[in-house]
Design an enzyme around this catalytic site. Structure first.
Site, PDB file in Angstrom:
ATOM      1  N   SER A  45       0.844  -1.203   0.000  1.00 52.03           N
ATOM      2  CA  SER A  45       0.000   0.000   0.000  1.00 52.03           C
ATOM      3  C   SER A  45       0.875   1.247   0.000  1.00 52.03           C
ATOM      4  O   SER A  45       1.594   1.526   0.963  1.00 52.03           O
ATOM      5  CB  SER A  45      -0.917   0.004   1.221  1.00 52.03           C
ATOM      6  OG  SER A  45      -1.550   1.260   1.293  1.00 52.03           O
ATOM      7  N   HIS A  96      -1.183  -1.144  -4.286  1.00 53.07           N
ATOM      8  CA  HIS A  96      -2.472  -0.758  -3.704  1.00 53.07           C
ATOM      9  C   HIS A  96      -2.456   0.750  -3.461  1.00 53.07           C
ATOM     10  O   HIS A  96      -1.546   1.279  -2.831  1.00 53.07           O
ATOM     11  CB  HIS A  96      -2.669  -1.517  -2.391  1.00 53.07           C
ATOM     12  CG  HIS A  96      -4.008  -1.318  -1.759  1.00 53.07           C
ATOM     13  ND1 HIS A  96      -5.134  -2.015  -2.141  1.00 53.07           N
ATOM     14  CD2 HIS A  96      -4.403  -0.494  -0.766  1.00 53.07           C
ATOM     15  CE1 HIS A  96      -6.164  -1.636  -1.411  1.00 53.07           C
ATOM     16  NE2 HIS A  96      -5.753  -0.710  -0.564  1.00 53.07           N
ATOM     17  N   ASP A 113      -4.622   3.969  -2.039  1.00 50.21           N
ATOM     18  CA  ASP A 113      -5.745   4.353  -1.183  1.00 50.21           C
ATOM     19  C   ASP A 113      -6.168   5.791  -1.452  1.00 50.21           C
ATOM     20  O   ASP A 113      -5.407   6.726  -1.193  1.00 50.21           O
ATOM     21  CB  ASP A 113      -5.331   4.237   0.294  1.00 50.21           C
ATOM     22  CG  ASP A 113      -5.219   2.789   0.723  1.00 50.21           C
ATOM     23  OD1 ASP A 113      -6.171   2.025   0.494  1.00 50.21           O
ATOM     24  OD2 ASP A 113      -4.170   2.425   1.297  1.00 50.21           O
ATOM     25  N   MET A 129      -8.745   8.687  -0.435  1.00 52.88           N
ATOM     26  CA  MET A 129      -9.647   9.073   0.668  1.00 52.88           C
ATOM     27  C   MET A 129     -10.142  10.502   0.460  1.00 52.88           C
ATOM     28  O   MET A 129      -9.360  11.376   0.072  1.00 52.88           O
ATOM     29  CB  MET A 129      -8.908   9.015   1.997  1.00 52.88           C
ATOM     30  CG  MET A 129      -8.260   7.673   2.271  1.00 52.88           C
ATOM     31  SD  MET A 129      -7.384   7.704   3.838  1.00 52.88           S
ATOM     32  CE  MET A 129      -6.671   6.061   3.845  1.00 52.88           C
ATOM     33  N   HIS A 139      -8.231   1.664  -4.379  1.00 54.54           N
ATOM     34  CA  HIS A 139      -9.248   1.483  -3.345  1.00 54.54           C
ATOM     35  C   HIS A 139      -9.890   2.841  -3.064  1.00 54.54           C
ATOM     36  O   HIS A 139      -9.258   3.703  -2.464  1.00 54.54           O
ATOM     37  CB  HIS A 139      -8.536   0.914  -2.098  1.00 54.54           C
ATOM     38  CG  HIS A 139      -9.408   0.749  -0.899  1.00 54.54           C
ATOM     39  ND1 HIS A 139      -8.881   0.532   0.363  1.00 54.54           N
ATOM     40  CD2 HIS A 139     -10.754   0.767  -0.742  1.00 54.54           C
ATOM     41  CE1 HIS A 139      -9.871   0.413   1.227  1.00 54.54           C
ATOM     42  NE2 HIS A 139     -11.014   0.565   0.587  1.00 54.54           N
ATOM     43  N   MET A 165     -12.062   5.145  -1.188  1.00 54.15           N
ATOM     44  CA  MET A 165     -12.779   5.399   0.077  1.00 54.15           C
ATOM     45  C   MET A 165     -13.429   6.768  -0.051  1.00 54.15           C
ATOM     46  O   MET A 165     -13.034   7.738   0.604  1.00 54.15           O
ATOM     47  CB  MET A 165     -11.793   5.335   1.249  1.00 54.15           C
ATOM     48  CG  MET A 165     -11.386   3.902   1.579  1.00 54.15           C
ATOM     49  SD  MET A 165      -9.887   3.823   2.576  1.00 54.15           S
ATOM     50  CE  MET A 165      -8.671   3.844   1.280  1.00 54.15           C
ATOM     51  N   MET A 186     -12.072  -5.117   4.757  1.00 53.01           N
ATOM     52  CA  MET A 186     -11.324  -4.200   5.622  1.00 53.01           C
ATOM     53  C   MET A 186     -11.088  -4.871   6.968  1.00 53.01           C
ATOM     54  O   MET A 186     -12.043  -5.242   7.664  1.00 53.01           O
ATOM     55  CB  MET A 186     -12.092  -2.887   5.816  1.00 53.01           C
ATOM     56  CG  MET A 186     -12.222  -2.028   4.569  1.00 53.01           C
ATOM     57  SD  MET A 186     -10.666  -1.701   3.722  1.00 53.01           S
ATOM     58  CE  MET A 186      -9.708  -0.884   4.995  1.00 53.01           C
ATOM     59  N   ASP A 222      -7.244  -5.999   3.801  1.00 52.35           N
ATOM     60  CA  ASP A 222      -6.656  -4.654   3.823  1.00 52.35           C
ATOM     61  C   ASP A 222      -6.678  -4.066   5.235  1.00 52.35           C
ATOM     62  O   ASP A 222      -7.732  -3.721   5.745  1.00 52.35           O
ATOM     63  CB  ASP A 222      -7.443  -3.759   2.857  1.00 52.35           C
ATOM     64  CG  ASP A 222      -6.768  -2.417   2.653  1.00 52.35           C
ATOM     65  OD1 ASP A 222      -5.633  -2.234   3.120  1.00 52.35           O
ATOM     66  OD2 ASP A 222      -7.395  -1.550   2.016  1.00 52.35           O
TER      67      ASP A 222
HETATM   68  C1  DX5 Z   1      -6.736   1.933   5.275  1.00 54.79           C
HETATM   69  C2  DX5 Z   1      -6.209   1.581   3.916  1.00 54.79           C
HETATM   70  C3  DX5 Z   1      -5.157   0.540   3.900  1.00 54.79           C
HETATM   71  C4  DX5 Z   1      -3.864   0.933   4.546  1.00 54.79           C
HETATM   72  C5  DX5 Z   1      -3.196  -0.322   5.026  1.00 54.79           C
HETATM   73  O1  DX5 Z   1      -7.791   2.806   5.141  1.00 54.79           O
HETATM   74  O2  DX5 Z   1      -7.269   1.124   3.099  1.00 54.79           O
HETATM   75  O3  DX5 Z   1      -4.896   0.104   2.554  1.00 54.79           O
HETATM   76  O4  DX5 Z   1      -2.989   1.602   3.675  1.00 54.79           O
HETATM   77  O5  DX5 Z   1      -2.098   0.052   5.777  1.00 54.79           O
HETATM   78  P1  DX5 Z   1      -1.496  -0.882   6.924  1.00 54.79           P
HETATM   79  O6  DX5 Z   1      -1.034  -2.139   6.248  1.00 54.79           O
HETATM   80  O7  DX5 Z   1      -0.402  -0.060   7.482  1.00 54.79           O
HETATM   81  O8  DX5 Z   1      -2.616  -1.163   7.893  1.00 54.79           O
HETATM   82 ZN    ZN Z   2      -6.773   0.174   1.089  1.00 56.10          ZN
END
Ligand code: DX5
Ligand code: ZN
Length: 217
Positions: A8, A33, A35, A37, A66, A68, A137, A175
């Site tokens: 990630s 990956h 993320d 947000m 991903h 969010m 999640m 994740d």
């Molecule tokens: C959280 C993200 C994850 C995050 C995982 O909202 O969706 O993908 O980056 O990070 P770690 O592995 O540090 O929990």
């Molecule tokens: Zn994620």
């Protein structure tokens, strides 16, 4: 079966993204990956379309994006154009999940659906045969480096049954909080894809950590 490993990028050094992506290119990682947000669906803001475009410019590995974000249908086309190969939307953010999945597939991407820790796997029952990936999640979305939620194992086992009974080919992605203590157990429970942020990037040797995850199964 060897896991698909997806570091990630949220946990990477954003001031050195090119270097971090080179590390992933040289490693045994399968996907990157990413993320996204929006500060509305989750209490944090990370990166958007221009950053995904920049990552795509250097990455030799497919981007697993991903989302969010609320109203993801407004942005999936832009993320696809930016280079996303897997696009996951949250079931909690979609009023018309079936339509959202078709939209992603029509754009030629793999369609993923992410579910928060409180969300029951039953919500996926009527779309499971339509999706390529379920992002389970194992922390509440919004931040990297959180503690893994132990109830995830049971969820994976239930999901595996749901997938088998429906004839779906969906992969199960985990994740949040993946590390050396839970990775093998997650695979034993039925996980196919392991996302790892802090476990990879906070280690002294990210490539070796990726290789260790890759050698499980
Ligand atoms: C959280 C993200 C994850 C995050 C995982 O909202 O969706 O993908 O980056 O990070 P770690 O592995 O540090 O929990
Ligand atoms: Zn994620």
């Amino acid at each position: 079966m060897k896991p698909i490993v997806a570091p990630s990028i949220l946990a990477a050094d954003f001031a050195n993204l090119e270097k971090e992506i080179s590390m992933i290119n040289e490693s045994q990682a399968d996907w990157v990956h990413v993320d996204v947000m929006d500060g509305v669906f989750v209490p944090n803001i990370s990166m958007g379309i221009p950053v995904v475009e920049a990552i795509k410019r250097y990455s030799k590995k497919p981007l697993d994006v991903h989302l969010m974000i609320v109203r993801p249908e407004q942005f999936v086309e832009a993320f696809r154009k930016a280079g996303a190969e897997v696009i996951s939307v949250h079931v909690e953010a979609c009023d018309h999940l079936h339509r959202n999945i078709q939209q992603i597939k029509a754009l030629g991407a793999k369609a993923g659906v992410a579910i928060n820790p409180h969300t029951s796997i039953q919500t996926l029952e009527n779309v499971i045969d339509q999706i390529d990936l379920i992002c389970v999640m194992s922390v509440n979305p919004g931040f990297g480096g959180q503690k893994f939620i132990e109830g995830t194992y049971k969820k994976i086992e239930g999901l595996k049954k749901l997938i088998q009974n429906s004839g779906s080919k969906a992969l199960i992605e985990i994740d949040g909080g993946v590390n050396q203590d839970n990775a093998q157990l997650l695979l034993n429970a039925g996980a196919d894809v392991l996302v790892a942020g802090n476990f990879v990037f906070s280690s002294g040797n990210p490539k070796e950590v990726i290789q260790r995850l890759k050698s499980l199964g």
